[in-house]
Scaffold this motif. Structure first.
Motif, PDB file in Angstrom:
ATOM      1  N   ASN A  13       0.829  -1.205   0.000  1.00 19.90           N
ATOM      2  CA  ASN A  13       0.000   0.000   0.000  1.00 19.90           C
ATOM      3  C   ASN A  13       0.866   1.259   0.000  1.00 19.90           C
ATOM      4  O   ASN A  13       1.957   1.288   0.577  1.00 19.90           O
ATOM      5  CB  ASN A  13      -0.871   0.056   1.248  1.00 19.90           C
ATOM      6  CG  ASN A  13      -2.055  -0.874   1.196  1.00 19.90           C
ATOM      7  OD1 ASN A  13      -1.916  -2.057   1.484  1.00 19.90           O
ATOM      8  ND2 ASN A  13      -3.214  -0.359   0.838  1.00 19.90           N
ATOM      9  N   THR A  14       0.338   2.312  -0.623  1.00 18.61           N
ATOM     10  CA  THR A  14       0.975   3.632  -0.578  1.00 18.61           C
ATOM     11  C   THR A  14      -0.056   4.712  -0.258  1.00 18.61           C
ATOM     12  O   THR A  14       0.225   5.896  -0.408  1.00 18.61           O
ATOM     13  CB  THR A  14       1.639   3.961  -1.934  1.00 18.61           C
ATOM     14  OG1 THR A  14       0.634   3.922  -2.968  1.00 18.61           O
ATOM     15  CG2 THR A  14       2.743   2.964  -2.266  1.00 18.61           C
ATOM     16  N   ASN A  15      -1.255   4.298   0.192  1.00 18.27           N
ATOM     17  CA  ASN A  15      -2.374   5.233   0.315  1.00 18.27           C
ATOM     18  C   ASN A  15      -2.669   5.694   1.735  1.00 18.27           C
ATOM     19  O   ASN A  15      -3.771   6.147   2.023  1.00 18.27           O
ATOM     20  CB  ASN A  15      -3.634   4.611  -0.298  1.00 18.27           C
ATOM     21  CG  ASN A  15      -4.002   3.278   0.334  1.00 18.27           C
ATOM     22  OD1 ASN A  15      -3.134   2.577   0.859  1.00 18.27           O
ATOM     23  ND2 ASN A  15      -5.262   2.913   0.275  1.00 18.27           N
ATOM     24  N   ALA A  16      -1.694   5.590   2.636  1.00 17.61           N
ATOM     25  CA  ALA A  16      -1.853   6.115   3.993  1.00 17.61           C
ATOM     26  C   ALA A  16      -0.483   6.498   4.532  1.00 17.61           C
ATOM     27  O   ALA A  16       0.544   5.925   4.144  1.00 17.61           O
ATOM     28  CB  ALA A  16      -2.517   5.082   4.912  1.00 17.61           C
ATOM     29  N   ARG A  17      -0.458   7.455   5.444  1.00 16.45           N
ATOM     30  CA  ARG A  17       0.813   7.968   5.965  1.00 16.45           C
ATOM     31  C   ARG A  17       1.643   6.871   6.624  1.00 16.45           C
ATOM     32  O   ARG A  17       2.878   6.873   6.520  1.00 16.45           O
ATOM     33  CB  ARG A  17       0.547   9.087   6.967  1.00 16.45           C
ATOM     34  CG  ARG A  17       0.051  10.382   6.330  1.00 16.45           C
ATOM     35  CD  ARG A  17      -0.219  11.430   7.390  1.00 16.45           C
ATOM     36  NE  ARG A  17       0.966  11.765   8.144  1.00 16.45           N
ATOM     37  CZ  ARG A  17       0.958  12.438   9.290  1.00 16.45           C
ATOM     38  NH1 ARG A  17      -0.199  12.855   9.791  1.00 16.45           N
ATOM     39  NH2 ARG A  17       2.086  12.717   9.912  1.00 16.45           N
ATOM     40  N   MET A  18       0.971   5.931   7.311  1.00 18.22           N
ATOM     41  CA  MET A  18       1.741   4.911   8.019  1.00 18.22           C
ATOM     42  C   MET A  18       2.486   3.996   7.048  1.00 18.22           C
ATOM     43  O   MET A  18       3.566   3.497   7.360  1.00 18.22           O
ATOM     44  CB  MET A  18       0.847   4.096   8.954  1.00 18.22           C
ATOM     45  CG  MET A  18      -0.202   3.241   8.301  1.00 18.22           C
ATOM     46  SD  MET A  18      -1.159   2.321   9.530  1.00 18.22           S
ATOM     47  CE  MET A  18       0.125   1.331  10.283  1.00 18.22           C
ATOM     48  N   PHE A  19       1.936   3.799   5.845  1.00 20.30           N
ATOM     49  CA  PHE A  19       2.640   2.981   4.857  1.00 20.30           C
ATOM     50  C   PHE A  19       3.888   3.707   4.365  1.00 20.30           C
ATOM     51  O   PHE A  19       4.929   3.091   4.128  1.00 20.30           O
ATOM     52  CB  PHE A  19       1.721   2.654   3.684  1.00 20.30           C
ATOM     53  CG  PHE A  19       0.496   1.862   4.066  1.00 20.30           C
ATOM     54  CD1 PHE A  19       0.604   0.704   4.810  1.00 20.30           C
ATOM     55  CD2 PHE A  19      -0.761   2.287   3.681  1.00 20.30           C
ATOM     56  CE1 PHE A  19      -0.515  -0.033   5.157  1.00 20.30           C
ATOM     57  CE2 PHE A  19      -1.890   1.559   4.025  1.00 20.30           C
ATOM     58  CZ  PHE A  19      -1.767   0.399   4.767  1.00 20.30           C
ATOM     59  N   GLY A  20       3.785   5.022   4.232  1.00 19.15           N
ATOM     60  CA  GLY A  20       4.947   5.798   3.840  1.00 19.15           C
ATOM     61  C   GLY A  20       6.037   5.770   4.884  1.00 19.15           C
ATOM     62  O   GLY A  20       7.220   5.657   4.569  1.00 19.15           O
ATOM     63  N   ALA A  21       5.623   5.839   6.153  1.00 22.16           N
ATOM     64  CA  ALA A  21       6.595   5.775   7.243  1.00 22.16           C
ATOM     65  C   ALA A  21       7.283   4.421   7.272  1.00 22.16           C
ATOM     66  O   ALA A  21       8.498   4.324   7.496  1.00 22.16           O
ATOM     67  CB  ALA A  21       5.893   6.040   8.578  1.00 22.16           C
ATOM     68  N   ALA A  22       6.518   3.348   7.044  1.00 24.12           N
ATOM     69  CA  ALA A  22       7.100   2.004   7.032  1.00 24.12           C
ATOM     70  C   ALA A  22       8.100   1.850   5.890  1.00 24.12           C
ATOM     71  O   ALA A  22       9.153   1.220   6.043  1.00 24.12           O
ATOM     72  CB  ALA A  22       5.998   0.959   6.925  1.00 24.12           C
ATOM     73  N   ALA A  23       7.784   2.460   4.744  1.00 24.58           N
ATOM     74  CA  ALA A  23       8.671   2.365   3.581  1.00 24.58           C
ATOM     75  C   ALA A  23      10.001   3.071   3.831  1.00 24.58           C
ATOM     76  O   ALA A  23      11.040   2.666   3.297  1.00 24.58           O
ATOM     77  CB  ALA A  23       7.984   2.956   2.361  1.00 24.58           C
ATOM     78  N   LYS A  24       9.978   4.133   4.650  1.00 22.19           N
ATOM     79  CA  LYS A  24      11.199   4.903   4.922  1.00 22.19           C
ATOM     80  C   LYS A  24      11.973   4.373   6.125  1.00 22.19           C
ATOM     81  O   LYS A  24      13.094   4.823   6.385  1.00 22.19           O
ATOM     82  CB  LYS A  24      10.836   6.365   5.175  1.00 22.19           C
ATOM     83  CG  LYS A  24      10.216   7.065   3.972  1.00 22.19           C
ATOM     84  CD  LYS A  24       9.755   8.470   4.339  1.00 22.19           C
ATOM     85  CE  LYS A  24       9.055   9.141   3.174  1.00 22.19           C
ATOM     86  NZ  LYS A  24       8.504  10.472   3.550  1.00 22.19           N
ATOM     87  N   ALA A  25      11.395   3.439   6.857  1.00 23.10           N
ATOM     88  CA  ALA A  25      12.032   2.944   8.079  1.00 23.10           C
ATOM     89  C   ALA A  25      13.303   2.171   7.746  1.00 23.10           C
ATOM     90  O   ALA A  25      13.406   1.539   6.688  1.00 23.10           O
ATOM     91  CB  ALA A  25      11.061   2.038   8.846  1.00 23.10           C
TER      92      ALA A  25
END
Length: 204
Positions: free
Chosen positions: A75-87
């Motif tokens: 998923n890329t449609n919520a802020r938490m997914f973006g945070a997980a991708a950058k972790a």
């Protein structure tokens, strides 16, 4: 009519499901350290429940969230997914970070289901079908987080026709006062909230 806990979680129709109890979520490699700061005795509580479940012949299913290094299917449609991708920690399939957390025993009889997307373990993992194939009507859900994942899990399970039971020491969220508010004001309306000791006694 409300059922007694012993009837509600009778081993003949109950399963224990762990949600994101992974090294990269609640262990030392955590993607979201703010969450692990409030998990306390979660891992020992989950392990006690899993061992008791096996003794009582209650199925144990571990539901894992994974993410490919290239992010395909995520998923890329919520802020938490973006945070997980950058972790800095990646829950890559087969990695130690994606594995069930150290301290929670995994037995050969346990089932392990993974997902590449979604907020909870019933999103296209086959979990609902697996539970029905096992004759399950009641889910004892444990893991994280009360903020999102466990809440999504509980609602999806109820929508799918399952009873949902929450042993409060085996779930966590952050900050703690918010987690308590979600238990009292949301989970209390859709699930049965109990304690680890009460579940252990029912399965003894």
């Amino acid at each position: 009519m409300a059922l007694r806990l012993e009837e509600l979680i009778d081993p003949g129709h109950t399963a224990l499901i762990t949600q994101e109890c992974q090294n990269g979520v609640i262990g030392t490699q955590a993607v979201f350290p703010a969450l692990t700061a409030h998990t306390g005795g979660l891992i020992p509580a989950v392990d006690r429940l899993a061992k008791a479940a096996r003794r009582a012949q209650v199925p144990v299913v571990h539901c894992l969230a994974v993410r490919r290094p290239d992010g395909r299917g995520a998923n890329t449609n919520a802020r938490m997914f973006g945070a997980a991708a950058k972790a800095p920690v990646l829950l890559a399939p087969g990695s130690d970070a994606a594995a069930v957390a150290d301290g929670i025993t995994v037995h050969p009889s346990d089932l392990v289901l993974s997902r590449y997307h979604g907020l909870g373990p019933m999103a296209d993992t086959g979990l609902a079908a697996v539970l029905r194939n096992l004759g399950v009507r009641t889910v004892v859900g444990v893991g994280v987080s009360l903020n999102v994942g466990m809440l999504n899990f509980a609602m999806d399970a109820v929508n799918a026709g399952f009873q949902f039971v929450v042993p409060r020491e085996a779930v966590a969220g952050f900050p703690p006062e918010y987690a308590e508010a979600v238990l009292a004001n949301t989970f209390n309306a859709i699930a049965t909230i109990t304690t680890v000791d009460a579940v252990l006694a029912a399965w003894a």
